[in-house]
Design a protein around this motif. Structure first.
Motif, PDB file in Angstrom:
ATOM      1  N   UNK A 367       0.802  -1.268  -0.111  1.00  0.00           N
ATOM      2  CA  UNK A 367       0.007  -0.062   0.047  1.00  0.00           C
ATOM      3  C   UNK A 367       0.884   1.238  -0.011  1.00  0.00           C
ATOM      4  N   UNK A 368       1.910   1.263   0.686  1.00  0.00           N
ATOM      5  CA  UNK A 368       2.720   2.417   0.980  1.00  0.00           C
ATOM      6  C   UNK A 368       3.380   2.899  -0.476  1.00  0.00           C
ATOM      7  N   UNK A 427      -8.377   4.813   6.755  1.00  0.00           N
ATOM      8  CA  UNK A 427      -8.343   5.502   8.194  1.00  0.00           C
ATOM      9  C   UNK A 427      -8.681   6.683   8.402  1.00  0.00           C
ATOM     10  N   UNK A 428      -9.036   7.316   9.798  1.00  0.00           N
ATOM     11  CA  UNK A 428      -9.447   8.560   9.923  1.00  0.00           C
ATOM     12  C   UNK A 428      -7.855   9.343  10.127  1.00  0.00           C
ATOM     13  N   UNK A 429      -7.746  10.502   9.388  1.00  0.00           N
ATOM     14  CA  UNK A 429      -6.667  11.086   9.433  1.00  0.00           C
ATOM     15  C   UNK A 429      -6.613  12.695   9.392  1.00  0.00           C
ATOM     16  N   UNK A 435      -9.713   7.717   4.754  1.00  0.00           N
ATOM     17  CA  UNK A 435      -8.496   8.286   4.142  1.00  0.00           C
ATOM     18  C   UNK A 435      -7.783   6.825   3.814  1.00  0.00           C
ATOM     19  N   UNK A 436      -7.259   6.619   2.415  1.00  0.00           N
ATOM     20  CA  UNK A 436      -6.276   5.683   2.134  1.00  0.00           C
ATOM     21  C   UNK A 436      -4.962   5.846   2.491  1.00  0.00           C
ATOM     22  N   UNK A 437      -4.701   5.405   3.714  1.00  0.00           N
ATOM     23  CA  UNK A 437      -3.164   5.511   4.392  1.00  0.00           C
ATOM     24  C   UNK A 437      -2.613   4.251   4.905  1.00  0.00           C
ATOM     25  N   UNK A 438      -1.229   4.466   4.680  1.00  0.00           N
ATOM     26  CA  UNK A 438      -0.380   3.281   5.277  1.00  0.00           C
ATOM     27  C   UNK A 438       0.158   3.430   6.798  1.00  0.00           C
ATOM     28  N   UNK A 445       7.078   6.343  17.125  1.00  0.00           N
ATOM     29  CA  UNK A 445       5.603   6.699  17.124  1.00  0.00           C
ATOM     30  C   UNK A 445       5.049   5.925  15.796  1.00  0.00           C
ATOM     31  N   UNK A 446       3.863   5.766  16.142  1.00  0.00           N
ATOM     32  CA  UNK A 446       2.720   5.075  14.916  1.00  0.00           C
ATOM     33  C   UNK A 446       2.234   6.496  14.346  1.00  0.00           C
ATOM     34  N   UNK A 447       2.391   6.265  12.805  1.00  0.00           N
ATOM     35  CA  UNK A 447       1.658   7.516  12.001  1.00  0.00           C
ATOM     36  C   UNK A 447       1.482   7.094  10.738  1.00  0.00           C
ATOM     37  N   UNK A 448       0.608   7.899  10.198  1.00  0.00           N
ATOM     38  CA  UNK A 448      -0.027   7.325   8.980  1.00  0.00           C
ATOM     39  C   UNK A 448       0.671   8.185   7.487  1.00  0.00           C
TER      40      UNK A 448
END
Length: 560
Positions: A367-368, A427-429, A435-438, A445-448
């Motif tokens: 996806x990324x 995801x919510x962003x 939102x299509x996000x990886x 830290x976790x991020x999108x």
């Protein structure tokens, strides 16, 4: 002339290594000579112009910059008929020594064909690396003259001008309630391929011997040599400037013949305006008859002297209420008198096809990786249209992208339900759902990493370049500096941060010491200086090579 040679003749220290060349010094010397060429041209001193052009084309600084240009652009890996590439520092340094007028004989062009949007083939002539560098060298001397003598409303293949300026001029000419109602959409048939060689030799203010050699060099197709009797090849560095200078003068003949004048005691305004981008142009007028009976014959006569003709297929006369397409934009005045400029339907269709092609060709990648492939395409298209009425079109394109991303996601997991797939890929962003996000981890830290949405690109009004502005004229230096800073700020997300960096450090990249412009990819980077973390502007490539993963924001070139 002797005085000029004594003061400016190239007596530079010539570095023994490519890496040791001082590019800032080279650019300063070339710019100084170009400014003097502009001044001499404005004063009508043609002898001095020729002398300064000779000095420039024989200077080490100009030769080094010419080699740098052809070895750092997109065509650096494309060789000519000799299959030679300058890919090493030593080969580039040796190339500078080869750029001599005496004994220079250009090699034939390598002929290739590319498809045009109407399905026809466009011939391209690819010169050798040496011929490209020679063209770049002589372009340094010709371009200041071209910019000084060119039409004010010509915007194609000119420094500091682009499609945005052309479209803004269309708005200026057509938006008022009393503006012209009729538009001639002009297109020149095979402009580059049919320019008369004799006209070029008699009217282009450059070294005639060198120009004649380029025009008569011929081309190779299927291992056979063919002569060139007309035209200037598409693919040559100097060809766009030669074509521009060939077409310069249309604006002058129109403004001289169709002036505001008194008829029977009343003021009459024919409302004739020209906007040209390379060989595509529009001419406005107050009536259809004026365009058909007077302006079109005048343009045909102007082109005939240069060996050119109008394309019957693409040239037509349109009422502004019907609208017309120009440079990928649709320009139309609606019943309420409002002129609206938006992306053309053809451009929207091509964008959708490009998105589909990328997804269909990459059905199995992570996806990324898909997001990283799509984001530059989406950002580039959005930047091109961000100065017109594109909000509704952006929403429409976003919905199309969302549909295709959902299809791509569902295809990867045929055994899973839609809800599971949606939770995995969408995801919510930043307050936005679906939102299509990886997901990824940064600094623990976790991020999108999200897809770029066109609707998140702010629609802004574009400030057109002043019609008399000349980037080679020293009098306009301050204007272009301020304009470049403004373009950088407008393309940035955090304008306060960028403004602070510009005020403190300027537009100089701290790694290569070259200026950052809106035409190159750049980023905000963090650098450790004496134990203190400092934010700087850096070229994208320089930032990646010289700083750690502490990079903050990346910006693509501002589209023209």
């Amino acid at each position: 002339m002797d005085e000029i040679k004594k003061s400016c003749a190239p007596a530079d220290h010539k570095p023994d290594q490519w890496e040791n060349i001082n590019w800032n010094k080279c650019q300063a010397k070339v710019r100084k000579l170009q400014a003097r060429i502009v001044k001499a041209q404005k004063e009508g001193k043609q002898g001095k112009v020729k002398s300064l052009q000779w000095i420039l084309t024989h200077s080490f600084a100009a030769k080094a910059l010419a080699v740098k240009r052809v070895t750092s652009n997109k065509g650096k890996h494309t060789s000519g008929v000799d299959n030679v590439q300058w890919s090493t520092p030593l080969s580039k340094l040796n190339a500078i020594k080869q750029l001599n007028r005496r004994g220079y004989v250009p090699q034939p062009l390598k002929r290739v064909h590319i498809k045009k949007k109407n399905g026809k083939l466009r011939p391209l002539g690819i010169p050798t690396m040496k011929d490209r560098a020679m063209q770049a060298l002589y372009l340094f001397a010709l371009d200041p003259v071209s910019e000084t003598t060119g039409d004010n409303h010509s915007y194609g293949f000119r420094k500091e001008r682009g499609t945005r300026d052309a479209i803004e001029q269309c708005f200026i000419a057509l938006s008022r309630s009393d503006a012209a109602q009729w538009v001639l959409e002009g297109d020149i048939k095979g402009c580059f391929d049919h320019i008369n060689h004799e006209w070029l030799e008699n009217n282009i203010p450059m070294d005639k011997t060198i120009l004649r050699k380029w025009l008569k060099s011929g081309f190779i197709l299927d291992k056979q040599l063919f002569p060139t009797e007309e035209g200037t090849p598409q693919g040559g560095i100097i060809s766009p400037t030669l074509a521009n200078m060939t077409l310069d003068g249309i604006q002058k003949i129109l403004s001289e013949k169709f002036k505001i004048r008194k008829i029977k005691g009343k003021m009459y305004n024919p409302k004739v305006n020209l906007v040209r981008y390379a060989d595509d142009f529009i001419i406005t007028a107050e009536s259809k008859e004026l365009l058909e009976q007077e302006i079109t014959p005048l343009i045909k006569e102007f082109l005939k002297d240069r060996g050119l003709t109008l394309s019957e297929e693409k040239t037509k006369i349109t009422h502004i209420n019907e609208g017309f397409d120009f440079l990928g934009f649709n320009i139309r005045k609606y019943n309420n008198g409002t002129l609206i400029i938006k992306p053309s339907k053809d451009s929207q269709k091509k964008f959708q096809e490009k998105i589909r092609e990328v997804m269909n060709a990459n059905k199995s990648i992570p996806q990324l990786s898909l997001i990283r492939l799509l984001n530059p395409i989406i950002t580039g298209w959005g930047n091109y249209y961000q100065h017109c009425s594109a909000a509704k079109v952006f929403q429409k394109m976003d919905f199309h992208i969302y549909q295709k991303l959902l299809q791509w996601s569902l295809r990867r997991h045929p055994a899973k339900g839609k809800e599971w797939v949606v939770n995995k890929y969408f995801h919510n962003h930043k307050g936005r759902s679906w939102v299509f996000a990886s997901p990824f981890t940064r600094k623990g830290k976790s991020d999108l990493y999200p897809i770029q949405w066109l609707s998140s690109i702010k629609i802004t009004r574009y400030a057109k370049v002043k019609q008399d502005a000349n980037p080679y004229d020293a009098q306009w230096k301050e204007y272009f500096e301020e304009r470049e800073n403004r373009l950088l700020l407008n393309s940035a997300k955090s304008k306060r941060t960028i403004r602070f960096i510009l005020e403190k450090h300027g537009r100089i990249c701290p790694f290569c010491k070259q200026k950052i412009s809106s035409h190159t990819s750049w980023r905000v980077a963090e650098r450790n200086i004496f134990g203190e973390t400092v934010r700087v502007l850096a070229h994208l490539y320089c930032g990646r090579m010289n700083v750690s993963s502490l990079n903050l924001e990346e910006y693509e070139p501002v589209s023209n």
